[in-house]
Motif scaffolding. Sequence first.
Motif, PDB file in Angstrom:
ATOM      1  N   LEU A 129       0.816  -1.212   0.000  1.00  0.00           N
ATOM      2  CA  LEU A 129       0.000   0.000   0.000  1.00  0.00           C
ATOM      3  C   LEU A 129       0.853   1.266   0.000  1.00  0.00           C
ATOM      4  O   LEU A 129       0.474   2.281  -0.589  1.00  0.00           O
ATOM      5  CB  LEU A 129      -0.929  -0.003   1.223  1.00  0.00           C
ATOM      6  N   LEU A 130       1.990   1.208   0.696  1.00  0.00           N
ATOM      7  CA  LEU A 130       2.849   2.389   0.799  1.00  0.00           C
ATOM      8  C   LEU A 130       3.895   2.446  -0.300  1.00  0.00           C
ATOM      9  O   LEU A 130       4.766   3.321  -0.276  1.00  0.00           O
ATOM     10  CB  LEU A 130       3.543   2.412   2.170  1.00  0.00           C
ATOM     11  N   GLN A 131       3.832   1.518  -1.235  1.00  0.00           N
ATOM     12  CA  GLN A 131       4.809   1.523  -2.321  1.00  0.00           C
ATOM     13  C   GLN A 131       4.826   2.845  -3.100  1.00  0.00           C
ATOM     14  O   GLN A 131       5.895   3.344  -3.425  1.00  0.00           O
ATOM     15  CB  GLN A 131       4.540   0.355  -3.268  1.00  0.00           C
TER      16      GLN A 131
ATOM     17  N   ARG B  89       9.420   8.992  -2.733  1.00  0.00           N
ATOM     18  CA  ARG B  89      10.683   9.362  -2.082  1.00  0.00           C
ATOM     19  C   ARG B  89      11.880   9.021  -2.970  1.00  0.00           C
ATOM     20  O   ARG B  89      12.782   9.847  -3.144  1.00  0.00           O
ATOM     21  CB  ARG B  89      10.787   8.638  -0.738  1.00  0.00           C
ATOM     22  N   GLU B  90      11.878   7.810  -3.529  1.00  0.00           N
ATOM     23  CA  GLU B  90      13.011   7.412  -4.366  1.00  0.00           C
ATOM     24  C   GLU B  90      13.095   8.255  -5.627  1.00  0.00           C
ATOM     25  O   GLU B  90      14.184   8.643  -6.053  1.00  0.00           O
ATOM     26  CB  GLU B  90      12.868   5.922  -4.722  1.00  0.00           C
TER      27      GLU B  90
ATOM     28  N   ARG C 162      16.067  10.889  -6.886  1.00  0.00           N
ATOM     29  CA  ARG C 162      16.757  10.798  -8.171  1.00  0.00           C
ATOM     30  C   ARG C 162      16.570  12.054  -9.023  1.00  0.00           C
ATOM     31  O   ARG C 162      17.362  12.306  -9.925  1.00  0.00           O
ATOM     32  CB  ARG C 162      16.251   9.582  -8.949  1.00  0.00           C
ATOM     33  N   ILE C 163      15.530  12.814  -8.731  1.00  0.00           N
ATOM     34  CA  ILE C 163      15.221  13.970  -9.577  1.00  0.00           C
ATOM     35  C   ILE C 163      16.096  15.143  -9.176  1.00  0.00           C
ATOM     36  O   ILE C 163      16.231  15.480  -8.004  1.00  0.00           O
ATOM     37  CB  ILE C 163      13.731  14.351  -9.451  1.00  0.00           C
ATOM     38  N   GLY C 164      16.684  15.763 -10.140  1.00  0.00           N
ATOM     39  CA  GLY C 164      17.438  16.990  -9.944  1.00  0.00           C
ATOM     40  C   GLY C 164      16.984  18.025 -10.946  1.00  0.00           C
ATOM     41  O   GLY C 164      16.132  17.779 -11.801  1.00  0.00           O
ATOM     42  N   GLU C 165      17.542  19.205 -10.870  1.00  0.00           N
ATOM     43  CA  GLU C 165      17.146  20.277 -11.783  1.00  0.00           C
ATOM     44  C   GLU C 165      17.443  19.912 -13.224  1.00  0.00           C
ATOM     45  O   GLU C 165      16.755  20.351 -14.143  1.00  0.00           O
ATOM     46  CB  GLU C 165      17.879  21.568 -11.406  1.00  0.00           C
ATOM     47  N   SER C 166      18.455  19.088 -13.432  1.00  0.00           N
ATOM     48  CA  SER C 166      18.827  18.720 -14.798  1.00  0.00           C
ATOM     49  C   SER C 166      18.138  17.439 -15.271  1.00  0.00           C
ATOM     50  O   SER C 166      18.296  17.043 -16.408  1.00  0.00           O
ATOM     51  CB  SER C 166      20.352  18.527 -14.888  1.00  0.00           C
TER      52      SER C 166
ATOM     53  N   ILE D 127       6.323   8.664 -11.593  1.00  0.00           N
ATOM     54  CA  ILE D 127       5.964   7.520 -10.764  1.00  0.00           C
ATOM     55  C   ILE D 127       4.845   6.754 -11.451  1.00  0.00           C
ATOM     56  O   ILE D 127       3.831   7.351 -11.841  1.00  0.00           O
ATOM     57  CB  ILE D 127       5.505   7.991  -9.377  1.00  0.00           C
ATOM     58  N   PRO D 128       4.986   5.443 -11.619  1.00  0.00           N
ATOM     59  CA  PRO D 128       3.896   4.667 -12.238  1.00  0.00           C
ATOM     60  C   PRO D 128       2.629   4.737 -11.385  1.00  0.00           C
ATOM     61  O   PRO D 128       2.686   4.649 -10.162  1.00  0.00           O
ATOM     62  CB  PRO D 128       4.453   3.235 -12.283  1.00  0.00           C
ATOM     63  N   VAL D 129       1.496   4.885 -12.028  1.00  0.00           N
ATOM     64  CA  VAL D 129       0.208   4.985 -11.345  1.00  0.00           C
ATOM     65  C   VAL D 129      -0.550   3.674 -11.547  1.00  0.00           C
ATOM     66  O   VAL D 129      -0.754   3.235 -12.679  1.00  0.00           O
ATOM     67  CB  VAL D 129      -0.626   6.160 -11.885  1.00  0.00           C
ATOM     68  N   THR D 130      -0.935   3.059 -10.438  1.00  0.00           N
ATOM     69  CA  THR D 130      -1.741   1.837 -10.496  1.00  0.00           C
ATOM     70  C   THR D 130      -2.907   1.985  -9.533  1.00  0.00           C
ATOM     71  O   THR D 130      -2.767   2.557  -8.456  1.00  0.00           O
ATOM     72  CB  THR D 130      -0.914   0.600 -10.097  1.00  0.00           C
TER      73      THR D 130
END
Length: 553
Positions: A210-212, A218-219, A223-227, A233-236
């Motif tokens: 459920l918390l995936q 968060r992950e 990983r995301i930066g300005e560049s 995030i996959p939506v299910t």
Amino acid sequence: MLQRIKERWARPLTVRARVLAAVLALTFLGLVVAGGTAYLLQRNHVDETINDSLGRSVAEFRTLAKKGLDPTTGEPFTTANGLVSVAMQRTVPARNEGMLGFSDGKLQYLAHPSVPVRLEDDQELVNWIKSYEQRDSIRIQTVETSTTEYRIAVIPVQLSTDPKPGLFVLAYDRNAELAQVNGTFLTYSLVALGSLLLIGVVGWLLAGRLLQPIRLVRETAQRIGESDLEKRIPVTGNDDLSELTRTVNDMLDRLQNSFGSQRQLLDDVGHEMRTPITIVRGHLELLDVNDPADVDSTRTITLDELDRMHLLVDDLVTLANVDRPDFVRTQDVDAGQLTDEVLDKASQLGERRWTIDARAAHTCPLDPHRITQAWLQLAANAVKFSDPGSTIAFGSRVDGDRLKLWVRDEGAGIDTADRERIFERFNRGSGAGRSGGSGLGLTIVSAIAKAHGGRVDVVSKPGRGSTFTLDLPARREQDGDGAEATVTKPVPVAPPAPETPGTPGTPGTPDAPHSPGPSEGQQRQHPPAVEHLPVTPPLPDHPPHTPHEERAR
């Protein structure tokens, strides 16, 4: 290794662990409360059953003593020993019940050997019975020895025909009676413990599933930066967490667009600022300070380029405030009067034939200052790209719940390829060259229209002019009760004042009352520079533009 373990335990618990701990704690509390309550109720039931059995035995003994007959004589009992002996013969003890008979303080009678509870084997109980002092009343009480705990009924026997007293004793092994209850709830405890372990394992897996999405958020955020703003995030599913995922993805889209617009803006501003700086620097480097004409020419060029930079900065400040909630402050505005006022101001922009195509006789929710700014920007563009003496017309009308404000010119028109990008920042379109503007004018017009909940439409044909239309809501949004608050209201129409032939009318001002003609399309009198032209037919349907278009003719 030890340090790593300490650091791991020093970290705060994850949401998954906290959720599981809360579920296990509530489950454990529920099991304890339910089991404990049931256990106490069952123990009370066992004690009530024992007391009820002892009470019935006492009542039967009393009946025997009053009405019974001695089987050896056929007469009422005359000795305590005889009464106790017959009572013990006729009493069938329960599974965990035993009995004894005493005569004159001595143990005289024992239960049948088939009775499993041997009270005589518990010397502490026997001694307690011998020392029993309350010989004048029957009592049911609890006696605890080193062997077990008894629920006991002591029945004193004293007959008037026999001086020797006797005792009839019935006792339940209370611990043995409760053993079955204790065994049942021991089984319950083991089952509850197994259930907790099962709930813990299943809950850990389920909470992780459920918390995936939160973990992926968060992950992904890590990983995301300005560049690198491309990851999503996959939506299910279709629950609250999937809605959270969609919201986060929408936020990432906005961030990506914002960063992209910011980089594009910085690139465009750098390019636009570099040109006037290069021009000023070049002229200053080649300046002959001993040549007054060269100094004067360089001064003129420098001031002109500085003015362009100042205009660019002002336009950038305006665009920077577009997203502020107070960028537009709407109020009820007479659209027809505003049309006249803007025309009066625009007629000073150049020698053109200024006229009004139509005039809306309604009040609408507008910010008069921003709408005037946008309308004059369109008029300035029309002057910039049209010839002296050509026609520039203003117009306003209400179509259903939409207010249309337009500027029509007879200028050079806009190429079809340019219409897709005329509202982009610093994009002046082909053929515009260095027109002297900042390249942000139509971007600001589009932003003002969008802030009002509208858009800008453009219809143009190269060589025959263009028509720019502000398509705005003519009504406010719904009020708090859900009913639509209509703001568009007709303005009373007064007949035009008679004029002396050959004398032009007085131009309207913001403080002068507006008196439109009896029908839409009536021409308003203007200063000598304003010529009255016939009313044009209704505007064609305008294809809506995207916020990334910009006009440049």
